[in-house]
Design a protein around this motif. Structure first.
Motif, mmCIF file in Angstrom:
data_model
loop_
_atom_site.group_PDB
_atom_site.id
_atom_site.type_symbol
_atom_site.label_atom_id
_atom_site.label_comp_id
_atom_site.label_asym_id
_atom_site.label_seq_id
_atom_site.Cartn_x
_atom_site.Cartn_y
_atom_site.Cartn_z
ATOM 1 N N ASN A 2 0.859 -1.174 0.000
ATOM 2 C CA ASN A 2 0.000 0.000 0.000
ATOM 3 C C ASN A 2 0.903 1.235 0.000
ATOM 4 N N ILE A 3 0.515 2.256 -0.751
ATOM 5 C CA ILE A 3 1.306 3.479 -0.829
ATOM 6 C C ILE A 3 0.407 4.666 -0.533
ATOM 7 N N GLU A 4 0.839 5.502 0.426
ATOM 8 C CA GLU A 4 0.103 6.732 0.703
ATOM 9 C C GLU A 4 0.967 7.927 0.310
ATOM 10 N N GLU A 5 0.313 8.947 -0.209
ATOM 11 C CA GLU A 5 1.018 10.133 -0.680
ATOM 12 C C GLU A 5 0.714 11.312 0.230
ATOM 13 N N ILE A 6 1.771 12.025 0.618
ATOM 14 C CA ILE A 6 1.646 13.229 1.430
ATOM 15 C C ILE A 6 2.370 14.347 0.697
ATOM 16 N N VAL A 12 6.927 15.715 -2.490
ATOM 17 C CA VAL A 12 5.912 14.678 -2.374
ATOM 18 C C VAL A 12 6.551 13.531 -1.609
ATOM 19 N N GLN A 13 5.906 13.126 -0.526
ATOM 20 C CA GLN A 13 6.406 11.985 0.252
ATOM 21 C C GLN A 13 5.478 10.805 0.045
ATOM 22 N N LEU A 14 6.085 9.657 -0.236
ATOM 23 C CA LEU A 14 5.344 8.415 -0.403
ATOM 24 C C LEU A 14 5.658 7.501 0.775
ATOM 25 N N GLY A 15 4.630 7.078 1.474
ATOM 26 C CA GLY A 15 4.788 6.101 2.547
ATOM 27 C C GLY A 15 4.423 4.733 2.009
ATOM 28 N N VAL A 16 5.383 3.830 2.013
ATOM 29 C CA VAL A 16 5.168 2.494 1.454
ATOM 30 C C VAL A 16 4.981 1.504 2.604
ATOM 31 N N HIS A 17 3.977 0.650 2.478
ATOM 32 C CA HIS A 17 3.666 -0.341 3.509
ATOM 33 C C HIS A 17 3.560 -1.714 2.860
ATOM 34 N N GLY A 18 4.286 -2.677 3.382
ATOM 35 C CA GLY A 18 4.211 -4.048 2.875
ATOM 36 C C GLY A 18 5.433 -4.438 2.063
ATOM 37 N N MET A 46 10.238 4.204 3.848
ATOM 38 C CA MET A 46 10.163 2.744 3.772
ATOM 39 C C MET A 46 10.168 2.074 5.148
ATOM 40 N N LYS A 47 9.659 2.788 6.171
ATOM 41 C CA LYS A 47 9.698 2.239 7.527
ATOM 42 C C LYS A 47 8.869 0.971 7.687
ATOM 43 N N ASP A 48 7.888 0.760 6.826
ATOM 44 C CA ASP A 48 7.030 -0.418 6.916
ATOM 45 C C ASP A 48 7.284 -1.436 5.812
ATOM 46 N N VAL A 49 8.495 -1.402 5.235
ATOM 47 C CA VAL A 49 8.848 -2.338 4.158
ATOM 48 C C VAL A 49 9.925 -3.289 4.686
ATOM 49 N N GLN A 50 9.647 -4.576 4.607
ATOM 50 C CA GLN A 50 10.598 -5.581 5.081
ATOM 51 C C GLN A 50 11.268 -6.345 3.950
ATOM 52 N N TYR A 51 10.772 -6.161 2.708
ATOM 53 C CA TYR A 51 11.317 -6.926 1.574
ATOM 54 C C TYR A 51 11.174 -6.120 0.289
ATOM 55 N N VAL A 52 12.223 -6.139 -0.528
ATOM 56 C CA VAL A 52 12.199 -5.529 -1.852
ATOM 57 C C VAL A 52 12.790 -6.534 -2.835
ATOM 58 N N SER A 53 12.024 -6.886 -3.866
ATOM 59 C CA SER A 53 12.517 -7.801 -4.896
ATOM 60 C C SER A 53 13.383 -7.032 -5.892
ATOM 61 N N SER A 54 13.974 -7.763 -6.826
ATOM 62 C CA SER A 54 14.785 -7.109 -7.861
ATOM 63 C C SER A 54 13.927 -6.161 -8.702
ATOM 64 N N ALA A 55 12.664 -6.508 -8.905
ATOM 65 C CA ALA A 55 11.762 -5.624 -9.640
ATOM 66 C C ALA A 55 11.514 -4.335 -8.850
ATOM 67 N N ILE A 77 14.020 7.264 3.015
ATOM 68 C CA ILE A 77 14.183 7.405 4.460
ATOM 69 C C ILE A 77 13.629 6.200 5.214
ATOM 70 N N ASN A 78 14.048 6.086 6.462
ATOM 71 C CA ASN A 78 13.548 5.047 7.383
ATOM 72 C C ASN A 78 13.654 3.641 6.799
ATOM 73 N N VAL A 79 14.796 3.332 6.243
ATOM 74 C CA VAL A 79 15.009 2.013 5.639
ATOM 75 C C VAL A 79 15.200 0.979 6.750
ATOM 76 N N THR A 80 14.433 -0.097 6.683
ATOM 77 C CA THR A 80 14.550 -1.167 7.676
ATOM 78 C C THR A 80 15.832 -1.956 7.447
ATOM 79 N N ASP A 81 16.273 -2.666 8.461
ATOM 80 C CA ASP A 81 17.518 -3.438 8.350
ATOM 81 C C ASP A 81 17.493 -4.463 7.216
ATOM 82 N N PRO A 82 16.399 -5.235 7.041
ATOM 83 C CA PRO A 82 16.399 -6.195 5.926
ATOM 84 C C PRO A 82 16.544 -5.518 4.563
#
Length: 99
Positions: A2-6, A12-18, A46-55, A77-82
């Motif tokens: 899910n992506i929210e725009e502020i 423009v800030q995008l909050g990415v979840h999932g 990206m505080k709520d992102v735990q995985y990013v594929s090559s795509a 910003i807010n990149v999780t450790d994984p």
């Protein structure tokens, strides 16, 4: 995913979840490109992102290239450790502005 725009002052800030997997990568990339249509400065939270594929990584690089072509800035910003580990292993931690 899910992506929210502020919208802010010239940003423009995008909050990415999932997870940003192959199924979500096109939506992720399109959201980044749409944000650049509204501003040349985009922040990706990206505080709520735990995985990013090559795509998903491709979407990040498209964001960086779009910012460069518009004379703007693409900040992650807010990149999780994984996710930070994935960016480090691929070398994208050097290509992206990460805070």
């Amino acid at each position: 995913m899910n992506i929210e725009e502020i919208k802010g002052d010239g940003i423009v800030q995008l909050g990415v979840h999932g997870k940003i997997d192959a199924m979500a990568a096109t939506e992720f990339q399109n959201a980044i490109l749409k944000a650049f249509q509204k501003s040349s400065n985009v922040v990706l939270d990206m505080k709520d992102v735990q995985y990013v594929s090559s795509a998903g990584l491709r979407g990040l690089m498209i964001g960086q290239k779009t910012a460069s072509s518009k004379g703007g800035r693409f900040t992650v910003i807010n990149v999780t450790d994984p996710v930070r580990d994935i960016l480090r292993v691929t070398g994208l931690d050097k290509a992206l502005a990460i805070q």
